[in-house]
Design an enzyme around this catalytic site. Sequence first.
Site, PDB file in Angstrom:
ATOM      1  N   LYS A   9     -13.053  37.214  -4.589  1.00  0.00           N
ATOM      2  CA  LYS A   9     -12.146  37.854  -3.337  1.00  0.00           C
ATOM      3  C   LYS A   9     -13.039  37.814  -2.185  1.00  0.00           C
ATOM      4  CE  LYS A   9      -8.645  40.073  -6.122  1.00  0.00           C
ATOM      5  NZ  LYS A   9      -7.879  41.225  -6.211  1.00  0.00           N
ATOM      6  N   TYR A  49       0.704  35.802  -4.836  1.00  0.00           N
ATOM      7  CA  TYR A  49       1.044  37.237  -5.384  1.00  0.00           C
ATOM      8  C   TYR A  49       2.497  37.522  -5.024  1.00  0.00           C
ATOM      9  CZ  TYR A  49      -3.838  38.743  -5.872  1.00  0.00           C
ATOM     10  OH  TYR A  49      -5.126  39.117  -6.167  1.00  0.00           O
ATOM     11  N   ASN A 112     -11.188  44.529  -4.719  1.00  0.00           N
ATOM     12  CA  ASN A 112     -11.956  45.072  -6.165  1.00  0.00           C
ATOM     13  C   ASN A 112     -12.559  43.665  -6.383  1.00  0.00           C
ATOM     14  OD1 ASN A 112      -9.781  43.627  -6.517  1.00  0.00           O
ATOM     15  ND2 ASN A 112      -8.731  45.118  -7.848  1.00  0.00           N
ATOM     16  N   HIS A 115     -10.290  38.648  -9.076  1.00  0.00           N
ATOM     17  CA  HIS A 115      -9.050  38.431  -9.600  1.00  0.00           C
ATOM     18  C   HIS A 115      -9.348  37.534 -10.920  1.00  0.00           C
ATOM     19  CE1 HIS A 115      -4.912  37.067 -10.413  1.00  0.00           C
ATOM     20  NE2 HIS A 115      -5.335  36.017 -10.988  1.00  0.00           N
ATOM     21  N   GLU A 126      -1.225  29.710 -12.670  1.00  0.00           N
ATOM     22  CA  GLU A 126      -2.235  29.852 -11.528  1.00  0.00           C
ATOM     23  C   GLU A 126      -3.214  28.606 -11.435  1.00  0.00           C
ATOM     24  OE1 GLU A 126      -4.069  33.865 -12.382  1.00  0.00           O
ATOM     25  OE2 GLU A 126      -2.384  34.840 -11.891  1.00  0.00           O
TER      26      GLU A 126
HETATM   27  N1  UDP Z   1      -3.803  46.418  -5.433  1.00  0.00           N
HETATM   28  C1  UDP Z   1      -3.879  47.251  -4.500  1.00  0.00           C
HETATM   29  N2  UDP Z   1      -3.295  48.658  -4.677  1.00  0.00           N
HETATM   30  C2  UDP Z   1      -2.671  48.909  -5.746  1.00  0.00           C
HETATM   31  C3  UDP Z   1      -2.729  47.991  -6.978  1.00  0.00           C
HETATM   32  C4  UDP Z   1      -2.993  46.643  -6.694  1.00  0.00           C
HETATM   33  O1  UDP Z   1      -4.320  47.108  -3.323  1.00  0.00           O
HETATM   34  O2  UDP Z   1      -2.165  50.177  -5.981  1.00  0.00           O
HETATM   35  C5  UDP Z   1      -4.367  44.987  -5.411  1.00  0.00           C
HETATM   36  C6  UDP Z   1      -5.776  44.788  -5.984  1.00  0.00           C
HETATM   37  O3  UDP Z   1      -6.699  43.952  -5.248  1.00  0.00           O
HETATM   38  C7  UDP Z   1      -5.292  44.047  -7.293  1.00  0.00           C
HETATM   39  C8  UDP Z   1      -4.197  43.014  -6.757  1.00  0.00           C
HETATM   40  O4  UDP Z   1      -3.513  43.918  -5.834  1.00  0.00           O
HETATM   41  O5  UDP Z   1      -6.371  43.308  -7.821  1.00  0.00           O
HETATM   42  C9  UDP Z   1      -3.282  42.840  -7.964  1.00  0.00           C
HETATM   43  O6  UDP Z   1      -2.861  43.862  -8.710  1.00  0.00           O
HETATM   44  P1  UDP Z   1      -2.898  43.898 -10.245  1.00  0.00           P
HETATM   45  O7  UDP Z   1      -2.060  45.096 -10.644  1.00  0.00           O
HETATM   46  O8  UDP Z   1      -2.186  42.454 -10.878  1.00  0.00           O
HETATM   47  O9  UDP Z   1      -4.177  44.051 -10.678  1.00  0.00           O
HETATM   48  P2  UDP Z   1      -5.380  43.029 -11.348  1.00  0.00           P
HETATM   49  O10 UDP Z   1      -4.561  42.048 -12.387  1.00  0.00           O
HETATM   50  O11 UDP Z   1      -5.813  42.442  -9.997  1.00  0.00           O
HETATM   51  O12 UDP Z   1      -6.197  43.959 -11.941  1.00  0.00           O
END
Ligand code: UDP
Length: 141
Positions: A9, A49, A112, A115, A126
């Site tokens: 990211k 997303y 974070n 992905h 994807e």
């Molecule tokens: N995210 C966020 N706030 C939240 C949850 C998710 O900003 O409360 C963002 C974060 O960057 C995350 C992405 O949205 O990686 C997608 O969320 P997901 O629950 O799919 O998590 P991942 O699969 O990336 O661990």
Amino acid sequence: MERTLSIIKPDAVAKNIIGQIYSRFEEAGFKIVASKMIHLDNYLAGGFYAVHKNRPFYGELIEFMTSGPVMVQVLEGENVVVRHREIMGTTNPKEADSGTIRADFAKSLDENAVHGSDSLENAAIEIEYFFGKDGVFPRTR
Ligand code: UDP
């Protein structure tokens, strides 16, 4: 042999740690079979997303993901979907196990670092979203 989609990211690209993250993939035995840098626009990030469209963090997520270039890659390996999620660490880096990418390199729940597809089915969707049908290069040797 499975495949999964990985994104480094904008926060991690800006920190100049693409190589360190690639090393972790290679140390885990994953093969990088497709790779490119792109700067997502609202359309591409929004499509990726779309499942989060109604979540409260959606606007900030799109703003973050379009804030700078990302590296997108396809990883190949045995059980790679689950194993990649393991080496990434949990979504919130503050809760991630030490030694995971997010524990070591990520700052916050929203920024974070990486992905990874969460299922084999989503991985296929994807991968096609970013690389189409012909953009992946299987390793035959
Ligand atoms: N995210 C966020 N706030 C939240 C949850 C998710 O900003 O409360 C963002 C974060 O960057 C995350 C992405 O949205 O990686 C997608 O969320 P997901 O629950 O799919 O998590 P991942 O699969 O990336 O661990």
